[in-house]
Design an enzyme around this catalytic site. Sequence first.
Site: not given
Length: 325
Positions: A205, A209, A242
């Site tokens: 991850y 990014k 989220t």
Amino acid sequence: MWLLSVLVPLLRLYMCGIRVLLYQMFNKSFKLPVLPKQNGRVAIVTGGTRGMGFETARHLANLGMHVIIAGNEREEGARAVKRIHGEGCEGTAEFIFVDLTSLKSVRQFVHTFKAKRLPLHVLVNNAGTMLVPELQTEDGFEFHFALNYLGHFLLTNLLLDLLKKSGRQGCCSRIVNMSSATHYAGVIDMEDLNRRTVYSSHGAYSQSKLALVLFTYYLQEQLTAGGFFVTANAVDPGMVDTALYDNLWSLAQALKKPVAKTLFRSPAEGASISIYAAAAPEMEGVGGCYLYNGEKKQSAELSYNSELQIKLWKTSCKLVGLQEA
């Protein structure tokens, strides 16, 4: 050795998270200023069916834009469009299916969009996933790398001609790439971008990014050198409540729930930095920036490595079947 390869990325990522939470504890969320109307402009927002993507799409539509919501859930997309139109916004919205983990699907999306003969003024590469178990896409790529970065790399390059045609002096087209503070913990392994030697969802991850920031800077250099009226910026929304956090391991998930209520930002607050980059007059003609909480910030030192930017760009072109620009 294997244990260290898994633990180090995990600890680096969670240390980034702690620093962000401490910042958000003592600093107010960026308040989006009143933005000018954007009537006649066209935007694409990936992952625009929910969360920050939906809030971005909704705000841009309320400014008068025609917004294409790009996502992989057709029913969710239809509901998002209905919600936006139900608010009586000045602009419009429509949904077009795309699976960013599939190079074929990305190409089909671009074909469908270009068939509409619309200009393109704003591209918000918002869609993403975090900490999923080890998965490979149909094209053989690691899931985070494919969805968060490589799909957006291909999408952006296939739409660059339209973005260049649509921009003009004093009214540039804008590319907005959604990164994260976790990029500071990222390491790019050019020999193992798919993390096959030792898999760490945290490392994968963070790498995806960081790749987005490297991509943003090199793309802006190319756009500037070519004299095109297109800008590219990377944005960091902070820690936002989220569905991205649904894949946290159980203890972290339990701790997240009470913390999120007080320290995490809402999807609307998180989306404010994308909206700002996409529509604020202050960002006209401004590219190659990393934006956090309404300000330009220094990104990771590694993200400014020009040799790494070039290597990643060239490798990415090969992986998606593009000729190098």
